[in-house]
Scaffold this motif. Sequence first.
Motif, short mmCIF file in Angstrom:
data_model
loop_
_atom_site.label_atom_id
_atom_site.label_comp_id
_atom_site.label_asym_id
_atom_site.label_seq_id
_atom_site.Cartn_x
_atom_site.Cartn_y
_atom_site.Cartn_z
N ALA A 147 2.19 -22.02 -20.74
CA ALA A 147 3.21 -20.98 -20.85
C ALA A 147 4.61 -21.58 -20.69
N LEU A 148 4.75 -22.47 -19.74
CA LEU A 148 6.06 -23.10 -19.52
C LEU A 148 6.44 -23.98 -20.71
N GLY A 149 5.45 -24.69 -21.25
CA GLY A 149 5.71 -25.52 -22.42
C GLY A 149 6.18 -24.70 -23.61
N ARG A 150 5.61 -23.51 -23.74
CA ARG A 150 6.03 -22.61 -24.83
C ARG A 150 7.49 -22.18 -24.63
N LEU A 151 7.87 -21.88 -23.40
CA LEU A 151 9.26 -21.50 -23.12
C LEU A 151 10.20 -22.66 -23.45
N VAL A 152 9.82 -23.87 -23.03
CA VAL A 152 10.67 -25.04 -23.27
C VAL A 152 10.87 -25.23 -24.78
N TRP A 166 8.72 -11.89 -17.33
CA TRP A 166 7.66 -11.01 -17.85
C TRP A 166 6.92 -11.68 -19.01
N ALA A 167 7.69 -12.36 -19.89
CA ALA A 167 7.06 -13.06 -21.02
C ALA A 167 6.12 -14.16 -20.51
N LEU A 168 6.59 -14.92 -19.53
CA LEU A 168 5.76 -16.00 -18.97
C LEU A 168 4.46 -15.43 -18.39
N GLY A 170 2.96 -12.66 -19.27
CA GLY A 170 2.11 -12.22 -20.37
C GLY A 170 1.40 -13.39 -21.03
N TRP A 171 2.13 -14.46 -21.25
CA TRP A 171 1.52 -15.64 -21.88
C TRP A 171 0.39 -16.19 -21.02
N MET A 172 0.62 -16.23 -19.70
CA MET A 172 -0.42 -16.77 -18.81
C MET A 172 -1.66 -15.86 -18.82
N ARG A 173 -1.43 -14.54 -18.85
CA ARG A 173 -2.57 -13.61 -18.90
C ARG A 173 -3.33 -13.77 -20.22
N ASP A 174 -2.58 -13.94 -21.32
CA ASP A 174 -3.23 -14.17 -22.62
C ASP A 174 -4.12 -15.40 -22.57
N LEU A 175 -3.72 -16.37 -21.77
CA LEU A 175 -4.47 -17.63 -21.69
C LEU A 175 -5.61 -17.57 -20.67
N GLY A 176 -5.80 -16.40 -20.07
CA GLY A 176 -6.94 -16.24 -19.17
C GLY A 176 -6.63 -16.14 -17.70
N ALA A 177 -5.35 -16.19 -17.33
CA ALA A 177 -5.01 -16.03 -15.91
C ALA A 177 -5.29 -14.59 -15.50
N VAL A 186 13.13 -16.81 -12.28
CA VAL A 186 13.96 -17.34 -13.37
C VAL A 186 15.38 -17.10 -12.94
N ALA A 187 16.14 -18.16 -12.71
CA ALA A 187 17.47 -18.01 -12.13
C ALA A 187 18.45 -18.93 -12.85
N GLY A 188 19.37 -18.33 -13.62
CA GLY A 188 20.32 -19.12 -14.40
C GLY A 188 21.68 -19.25 -13.72
N GLY A 189 22.34 -20.37 -13.99
CA GLY A 189 23.71 -20.58 -13.52
C GLY A 189 23.82 -20.49 -12.01
N THR A 190 24.83 -19.77 -11.53
CA THR A 190 25.08 -19.69 -10.08
C THR A 190 23.90 -19.07 -9.33
#
Length: 356
Positions: A147-152, A166-168, A170-177, A186-190
């Motif tokens: 899932a993380l590789g897909r985001l990258v 939420w997307a991450l 969902g992807w993990m659940r699709d993969l069987g988690a 998920v925390a961007g910038g400051t």
Amino acid sequence: MSLAVRQAGVGDILQDEDLDALIVTDLLNIRYLTGFTGSNGVLVVTSSGRVLLTDARYAAQAGAQVVDTDVVIAGRDLMDRLADVVPRGRAGIEVEHVTVARRDRLAERLAGVDLMPTSGLVEGLRVVKDDEELDLIREAARVADLALGRLVSEGFGGRTEAATAWALEGWMRDLGAEGTAFDIIVAGGTHGALPHAVPRAVPIPGDTLVVVDMGARVAGYASDCTRTLATGTLPPALDEAYAVCLEAQRAALAACRSGTHSKELDSTARKVIADAGLGEYFGHGLGHGVGLEIHERPWLRGEGGEVLRTGMVVTVEPGIYLEGVGGVRIEDLAIITDDGCEVLTRVPTDLTMTTT
Ligand code: ZN
Ligand code: ZN
């Protein structure tokens, strides 16, 4: 069968602690020792065997799951039947998992039994994982990695922090988690300067770092991984913080092996960050054990901890948090081995550029 080994282990505990019984009330400890995953249960371990008390909702489930343990279907209040199965003498209770009210009720129902406070006995067995557990943790790490590789590779795709989390998931659940191991960060910038940031409904900013901390859960077992991604040209302070954090992370990972004290790993990473003049910005411990719980023994911190042993599963996750600027954390999950460690998180840790 690994449950037999675990059950033998808890038998040894009774002898070592001079107990006639151990009353196990923590549901994860019950799961570990019997296979039972219901939400209401008390396990009584004695020298002659194990009895699981649960209620009628779990009769069929307990019958299917529980291994080498007698099952007693009690009323909703399991305490009603406890006196039938706890022998007279010294019975250990798990003080970290028993409320004062429950302790008082136990004392009321168990006349002639001395309730002995115990701490971390079953957790002490859980700290070194068996092959079956290691395979589940490897699978949880693999799913999170994909899932993380897909985001990258795809980039954030215009998603907010919250939508990315939420997307991450969902992807993990699709993969069987069966779910996430904890609430994804998920925390961007400051916002990345907060080690335990909660994802917000705000867009991912460009030219900064984004901390993504995530894990999957597979058959009860957790994984844990953090990558910090760049969304463009970084301000020099974040560029430097990333390089220092990565050096610290690699140094600690290289020192992971059976026989090393967890404190030494913490100080190995901390020294690299302190030598770069950034010591005050690394405010948490280096890592923690992972298993049925996302945070469990062994603790990789400056205080306490323990000597690492083959089969322990730990995170190595230094961070540098610059208030008002941004943050970086790099976290791998690793199995301790005799001569090093097996790193389960495979997404590269080199600074990686992705799109917003
Ligand atoms: Zn994490
Ligand atoms: Zn962690």
